[in-house]
Design a protein around this motif. Structure first.
Motif, short mmCIF file in Angstrom:
data_model
loop_
_atom_site.label_atom_id
_atom_site.label_comp_id
_atom_site.label_asym_id
_atom_site.label_seq_id
_atom_site.Cartn_x
_atom_site.Cartn_y
_atom_site.Cartn_z
N ASP A 64 0.82 -1.21 0.00
CA ASP A 64 0.00 0.00 0.00
C ASP A 64 0.86 1.26 0.00
OD1 ASP A 64 -2.33 -1.47 -0.04
OD2 ASP A 64 -2.68 -1.33 2.12
N ALA A 65 1.96 1.22 0.76
CA ALA A 65 2.84 2.39 0.85
C ALA A 65 3.65 2.60 -0.42
CB ALA A 65 3.77 2.26 2.05
N ARG A 66 4.01 1.47 -1.08
CA ARG A 66 4.86 1.54 -2.27
C ARG A 66 4.23 0.74 -3.41
NH1 ARG A 66 10.19 3.14 -1.85
NH2 ARG A 66 10.08 2.80 -4.11
N PRO A 67 3.26 1.31 -4.10
CA PRO A 67 2.62 0.58 -5.20
C PRO A 67 3.56 0.27 -6.36
CG PRO A 67 1.78 2.84 -5.03
CD PRO A 67 2.62 2.60 -3.83
N ASP A 68 4.77 0.89 -6.36
CA ASP A 68 5.74 0.57 -7.41
C ASP A 68 6.58 -0.65 -7.06
OD1 ASP A 68 6.92 1.93 -5.28
OD2 ASP A 68 8.42 2.94 -6.54
N ALA A 69 6.36 -1.23 -5.89
CA ALA A 69 7.13 -2.40 -5.47
C ALA A 69 6.39 -3.69 -5.81
CB ALA A 69 7.39 -2.34 -3.97
N THR A 70 7.15 -4.76 -6.00
CA THR A 70 6.60 -6.11 -6.10
C THR A 70 6.92 -6.81 -4.79
OG1 THR A 70 6.97 -6.17 -8.49
CG2 THR A 70 6.66 -8.28 -7.36
#
Length: 278
Positions: A64-70
């Motif tokens: 949620d905090a880092r939508p660019d992460a997998t």
């Protein structure tokens, strides 16, 4: 000691059924861990692995905090993984897999960040386990995890048990897999360094462990401890029916403002994958 068989069976099923109350018990610790994770997370897209992800709280907070992460969550318990997948709903950047995290992590794409909320204290061989995680990590990857400090700093696992059973649990000599396996700061640092990690910090976090809430928080807390924690086994095996009354009486001492909260303490560890792999 909680074994692999326990987590893939009865214990895993219990924790999956109790995920809302276990998340509540960590509600005053998780924000500290989540903030520590966000602080060291790489800029731009990255891959994170959550070891012993349980019902998925830490994985989902990071997604949620880092939508660019997998984010990949791994746990021994298929029951917990099913719960985590249900909670993930339509978050396409986070996936959950059941199995041995130490065997699975090196088979995944290299991790730029490895995290865990109280999921790394159960390894039979902790140096080998953290060395495997080092193998799964990209150069310079960060490791952030929480674990309990000493039993004496966690009332639910020390004073409360003595108040109910009359016997105070004794700490194990040296490392033993279990909730307090990494209580010793110096010993944990040695394990990490021996496994190829450079320790950055170990931060003490004292927090309120919320065991009960609702219309009758004492009864709720008593029921919680019948299912979760070291007191559960003692209550299950005891032939003395008065133990439940003693438990409720002891819990009343920690009841205030509509909840039952007991003093607890944890470490948040930060380390970096630097230098040669072991």
């Amino acid at each position: 000691m909680t074994t692999t068989t326990d987590w893939t069976g009865r214990v895993g099923r219990t924790w999956a059924a109790e995920w809302q109350r276990t998340d509540r018990s960590f509600a005053n610790l998780s924000p500290h861990l989540d903030a520590a994770i966000r602080t060291v997370a790489p800029a731009g897209p990255f891959h994170a692995i959550d070891i012993g992800c349980g019902a998925g709280a830490t994985s989902l907070a990071l997604a949620d905090a880092r939508p660019d992460a997998t984010v990949t969550g791994l746990d021994l318990s298929a029951d917990l993984i099913r719960t985590a997948r249900t909670r993930a709903d339509d978050r396409g950047t986070v996936t959950f897999h059941a199995g041995d995290a130490i065997a699975m992590a090196p088979q995944l794409p290299p991790a730029d960040l490895i995290v865990s909320r109280h999921g790394v204290m159960f390894f039979a061989d902790p140096i080998a386990a953290f060395a495997a995680l080092r193998t799964a990590a990209s150069p310079g990857a960060r490791l952030v995890f929480s674990c309990f400090r000493d039993r004496r700093d966690n009332v639910w696992a020390s004073d409360l048990i003595e108040q109910v059973t009359g016997a105070r649990p004794q700490p194990a000599a040296g490392y033993a897999p279990g909730p307090f396996g990494f209580a010793d700061q110096a010993a944990t640092a040695t394990i990490l360094e021996s496994a190829g990690w450079t320790v950055d910090s170990a931060t003490r976090i004292d927090f309120a462990y919320v065991a009960g809430a609702g219309p009758d928080p004492v009864a709720d807390a008593a029921d919680f401890f019948h299912h979760i924690g070291p007191l559960a086994s003692a209550l299950k095996d005891a032939a003395d029916p008065s133990l439940d009354d003693r438990l409720k009486s002891a819990l009343k001492r920690y009841a205030a403002d509509g909840i039952v909260a007991l003093p607890a303490s944890a470490w948040i560890w930060r380390a970096t994958a630097t230098g040669e792999q072991p």
